[in-house]
Design an enzyme around this catalytic site. Structure first.
Site, PDB file in Angstrom:
ATOM      1  N   GLU A 159      44.663  32.191 -54.977  1.00  0.00           N
ATOM      2  CA  GLU A 159      45.811  32.379 -54.072  1.00  0.00           C
ATOM      3  C   GLU A 159      46.642  33.551 -54.594  1.00  0.00           C
ATOM      4  O   GLU A 159      47.782  33.399 -55.025  1.00  0.00           O
ATOM      5  CB  GLU A 159      46.649  31.107 -53.955  1.00  0.00           C
ATOM      6  CG  GLU A 159      47.110  30.467 -55.244  1.00  0.00           C
ATOM      7  CD  GLU A 159      48.067  29.306 -54.997  1.00  0.00           C
ATOM      8  OE1 GLU A 159      48.774  29.313 -53.975  1.00  0.00           O
ATOM      9  OE2 GLU A 159      48.103  28.396 -55.836  1.00  0.00           O
ATOM     10  N   GLU A 169      49.942  42.192 -54.002  1.00  0.00           N
ATOM     11  CA  GLU A 169      50.061  41.585 -55.330  1.00  0.00           C
ATOM     12  C   GLU A 169      48.744  41.697 -56.097  1.00  0.00           C
ATOM     13  O   GLU A 169      48.449  40.893 -56.982  1.00  0.00           O
ATOM     14  CB  GLU A 169      50.536  40.144 -55.211  1.00  0.00           C
ATOM     15  CG  GLU A 169      51.973  40.058 -54.709  1.00  0.00           C
ATOM     16  CD  GLU A 169      52.547  38.655 -54.704  1.00  0.00           C
ATOM     17  OE1 GLU A 169      51.896  37.741 -55.277  1.00  0.00           O
ATOM     18  OE2 GLU A 169      53.634  38.462 -54.137  1.00  0.00           O
TER      19      GLU A 169
END
Length: 653
Positions: A449, A458
Site C-alpha cells: 500500500e 510516494e
C-alpha cells in the site's frame, strides 16, 4: 448606556451542523436612521441574526452613526459588517460633473474604509460600478486600504444575475477586474447579490471556486407558497444550499414582502416547508423579527442536507487545508500516521477481496503440500498482514507471509501483533528496505500500500521495481497497476493560502488537499500509468504527458489556479481503488487529492483550450514533478530540476 450583555442573541439561527462552518451564521441588511444603529443592532441580534450589514451613515443625510459606548468594541468587531455607499455608474453623471463626482466618491470611500478600520470591523461590503475607469479608481482605493489594514476584509459585491446580464458573465468580469487590479490580496473576497433572477446551475458552481465570502439574498427572490409562507424556487434553493455547503454566509436583505408563487411551484416542497414551520421551536418565539419567516425558511434549507453532510465531519478540519506530501523513504512514519491509515476499513476490505480472488485463481498451484508465499512490503503496523492471513484462511489456502518493514519502531508493533495473534508459524517478520531484501524462496504474491495521492508520488514505482526480484516468474503484484489523473480547477480559497507564504517555492510544490471550495473547469484526463510487475526493465519510471483541456462549460469564464490530481488502482482484476471524483470508491478516505498550483492563475475564456504539460523526473537520489502551461498563455516551467520540491530515494537511518 447599554452594556455588552444587552446584545444577547439567539446564535446560529440556521442550525449547528459543524460541517457547514461559517455558513451557520446568518446576517441581515439594515438601514438605521441616525442614532438608531444600536437599537436596530440589538433588535436584529435578539431576533436571531448573528450580525448586521449596515451603512455607517444615515442614508438620508450622510451623518455618521455615533460610536458611543452603546456599542462596545467587541460588538463592532463581531456583529457589524459595513456597507459602503455605492458609486454612480458611468454615464449617469453629466460631463461637467463627472470629474468632481469621482473625486467626491473616492474621498467618501476612503473615509468609510477608514471609519471601518477605526471601529475594528472585520469586513466591509463594496459594490462595483459599471465601466472600467471607475472600477480602476475604486480598486486603487481598496488595494491601498487592504495593504494598510491586513486584518480587515473587503467583500466586492456583484449581482449573481440581472436582466442585462442573465448569465452573470459581466458580474464575474467586474469582480475579476477588481481582483486583478488589486493584485489578488488574501483579504479581498466577493459577495453575491441574489435577486429574483438566477443563472444556470453551472454558473453558480463557478462562484464556489472563487473566494466567495457571502451572498446577499433579497426578499424579492422569495415566492409565497399556498400556506402563505415565503419560499424559494428550485434554482434559488440550489444556490442557497450550494453556498451553505461551501461555508458562504447568508445575508437577508429587503423588506418582508414577497409576490405570489407561480402555478408550477413544487407542491411536495411546499408541504415539507409547512411541516418545518409548524414543528420548529422558533415558531412561537416572543422575539419575532420582521424577517423571521425568511430566516425559518433558510433554516429549513440548511437542515435539510445537514444530516448527510455530518458524515463528512471527521474530514471537516482538512477541507481546503494544505498538507505537504509524505517522504516515505527518507522519513519513518509516526504512530499516529499509521493509525489514521488503518481507520479506512473500505480500503482494507478491497485488499482482502483482491487477495482472496488472487489465491482462488492460483489454487491449483498449491497442492501436495506447497504453500502460497505472500510478502507484504511496507507492512507498517500490520493491517495488510492481517488481510493476508485472514484471506488465506477464507480461501482455504495454506500460506506463509513475509512482513517486510524498514521502520524499526513499526517493527516492534508488528512483533507484538504476531505474538498476540499466534501467527508465529505463519508470518515471518523482516526489518529491511524492500528494495534490498531477497527471500530464500521467491514469493507468489507481492502486496503493498505504497500509493500516494497522485498514485506514484510516494515512490511506489521505485519501491516495487526494487522488490520485483523477489517475485516468481508468474508472480502477482497487488496492486497490479495504477493510473494518475489531472484536471484543471478554480480554487480561489486554496490559492489564497499559498499566496500568504509569498515565496516562489510554495507555487512549485504539490499539496495534499481535501478539495472542497473548487470549481472543476474541465473533465480529468489520464496522465501516468505504472504496471507491476513492470513489463519492461528498459522503460524506467520517467514519464511525460500532454493535456489539452477543453472547458466543460465554455460559456462560463473562470480562473484556473492549478491542477487537481487523482488516481485509480487495479488491485487485482476487477477489484479497484479510486480517488477520481467520477468513480471514487464509496466510503474510502485514505487519500485526499493532490494539487499542483500555477505560479499565477490562468484565465479560461470561451472555447479556449488549456494546454498543460507534466513531467515525472527521476535521478539516482530523488524523484520530482515539473509542469507548465502553454495555452491560452505561457507560464514558466514549474519546479525545474526539482529546485523547490522533490521526493528523496534515500532511507532514514
Amino acid at each position: 448606556n447599554a452594556t455588552q450583555s444587552s446584545f444577547a442573541r439567539a446564535g446560529m439561527p440556521l442550525g449547528e451542523c459543524a460541517t457547514y462552518g461559517e455558513s451557520r451564521y446568518l446576517g441581515v441588511s439594515v438601514r438605521p436612521e441616525h442614532g438608531r444603529l444600536a437599537h436596530v443592532l440589538q433588535e436584529s441580534l435578539q431576533g436571531g441574526f448573528d450580525f448586521v450589514v449596515t451603512p455607517l451613515q444615515d442614508p438620508k443625510d450622510d451623518r455618521w452613526h455615533p460610536d458611543d459606548a452603546s456599542i462596545d468594541c467587541d460588538t463592532w468587531r463581531t456583529h457589524v459588517v459595513a456597507e459602503c455607499k455605492p458609486w454612480m455608474d458611468e454615464g449617469m453623471d453629466s460631463e461637467g460633473t463627472t470629474c468632481m463626482c469621482l473625486q467626491e466618491e473616492e474621498l467618501h470611500l476612503r473615509k468609510e474604509l477608514g471609519r471601518c478600520a477605526y471601529l475594528g470591523l472585520q469586513a466591509a461590503v463594496v459594490c462595483v460600478p459599471s465601466g472600467s475607469a471607475k472600477i480602476a479608481h475604486l480598486a486603487r482605493i481598496v488595494s491601498e486600504h487592504l495593504k494598510r489594514h491586513s486584518y480587515m476584509q473587503v467583500w466586492i459585491c456583484v449581482d449573481l444575475a440581472s436582466p442585462n446580464d442573465p448569465c452573470g458573465t459581466a458580474a464575474w468580469e467586474k469582480w475579476h477586474q477588481v481582483r486583478s487590479l488589486c493584485d489578488t490580496p488574501t483579504n479581498l473576497g466577493c459577495a453575491l447579490r441574489v435577486g429574483s433572477m438566477t443563472p444556470e446551475k453551472e454558473v453558480m458552481k463557478r462562484w464556489m471556486g472563487e473566494p466567495t465570502n457571502a451572498f446577499l439574498l433579497e426578499t424579492n427572490a422569495f415566492r409565497t407558497n399556498h400556506a402563505g409562507y415565503p419560499a424559494l424556487q428550485e434554482r434559488h434553493a440550489f444556490m442557497v444550499q450550494l453556498c451553505f455547503q461551501h461555508q458562504v454566509q447568508a445575508i437577508l436583505t429587503g423588506n418582508g414582502k414577497h409576490p405570489v408563487a407561480p402555478e408550477d411551484y413544487d407542491s411536495s416542497l411546499q408541504e415539507s416547508i409547512i411541516h418545518f414551520h409548524r414543528s420548529t421551536q422558533l415558531y412561537d418565539s416572543p422575539q419575532i423579527h420582521p424577517l423571521h419567516n425568511y430566516m425559518e425558511y433558510l433554516a429549513f434549507l440548511f437542515n435539510r442536507d445537514a444530516e448527510p453532510m455530518e458524515t463528512d465531519a471527521p474530514e471537516l478540519e482538512y477541507r481546503d487545508h494544505l498538507q505537504i506530501p509524505l517522504q516515505p523513504l527518507m522519513d519513518h512514519l509516526q504512530n499516529g500516521t499509521y493509525e489514521v491509515f488503518e481507520k479506512d476499513k473500505v480500503k482494507y476490505q478491497q485488499y482482502h477481496k483482491a487477495i482472496i480472488k488472487c489465491l482462488d485463481d492460483r489454487r491449483d498451484q498449491y497442492t501436495k503440500g506447497r504453500k502460497a508465499i505472500l510478502a507484504v512490503v511496507g507492512a507498517g503496523r500490520g493491517p495488510l498482514v492481517r488481510a493476508c492471513v485472514m484471506a488465506s484462511k477464507e480461501a482455504g489456502v495454506e500460506s506463509l507471509v513475509y512482513a517486510v518493514e524498514k521502520n524499526p519502531n513499526a517493527v516492534l508493533t508488528l512483533e507484538h501483533l504476531i505474538d498476540t495473534q499466534g501467527w508465529g508459524s505463519i508470518v515471518t517478520l523482516v526489518n529491511a528496505d524492500m528494495r534490498c531484501w531477497m527471500p530464500q524462496r521467491k514469493v507468489d504474491v507481492l502486496v503493498s500500500e505504497l500509493l500516494g495521492s497522485f498514485g506514484d508520488n510516494e515512490l511506489s514505482p521505485e519501491c516495487l521495481d526494487g522488490a520485483q526480484k523477489c517475485l516468481r516468474g508468474d508472480g502477482v503484484s497487488i496492486p497490479s497497476s495504477y493510473t494518475s489523473y489531472l484536471e484543471p480547477i478554480a480554487a480561489g480559497k486554496i490559492y489564497k493560502k499559498i499566496q500568504a507564504y509569498d515565496s516562489l517555492k510554495n507555487y512549485e510544490m504539490p499539496y495534499v488537499v481535501k478539495l472542497h471550495s473548487i470549481y472543476r473547469v474541465a473533465p480529468a484526463q489520464a496522465t501516468f500509468t505504472f504496471q507491476h510487475p513492470s513489463p519492461s526493465k528498459d522503460e524506467g519510471n520517467r514519464r511525460a504527458a500532454e493535456h489539452v483541456f477543453w472547458p466543460g462549460h465554455p460559456k462560463v469564464p473562470t480562473l484556473c489556479h492549478g491542477l487537481a490530481g487523482y488516481f485509480t488502482a487495479v488491485l487485482y482484476k476487477d477489484v479497484l481503488l479510486s480517488t477520481h471524483p467520477d468513480s471514487h470508491t464509496d466510503g474510502m478516505h485514505s487519500w485526499f487529492p493532490i494539487f499542483f498550483p500555477f505560479v499565477r492563475p490562468v484565465r479560461i475564456a470561451e472555447e479556449e483550450p488549456l494546454l498543460v504539460r507534466m513531467w515525472r523526473c527521476v535521478s539516482p537520489s530523488k524523484v520530482w514533478y515539473e509542469w507548465a502551461v502553454q495555452s491560452p498563455e505561457v507560464l514558466p516551467i514549474h519546479n525545474p530540476g526539482g529546485r523547490s520540491y522533490w521526493v528523496g530515494l534515500g532511507c532514514e537511518g
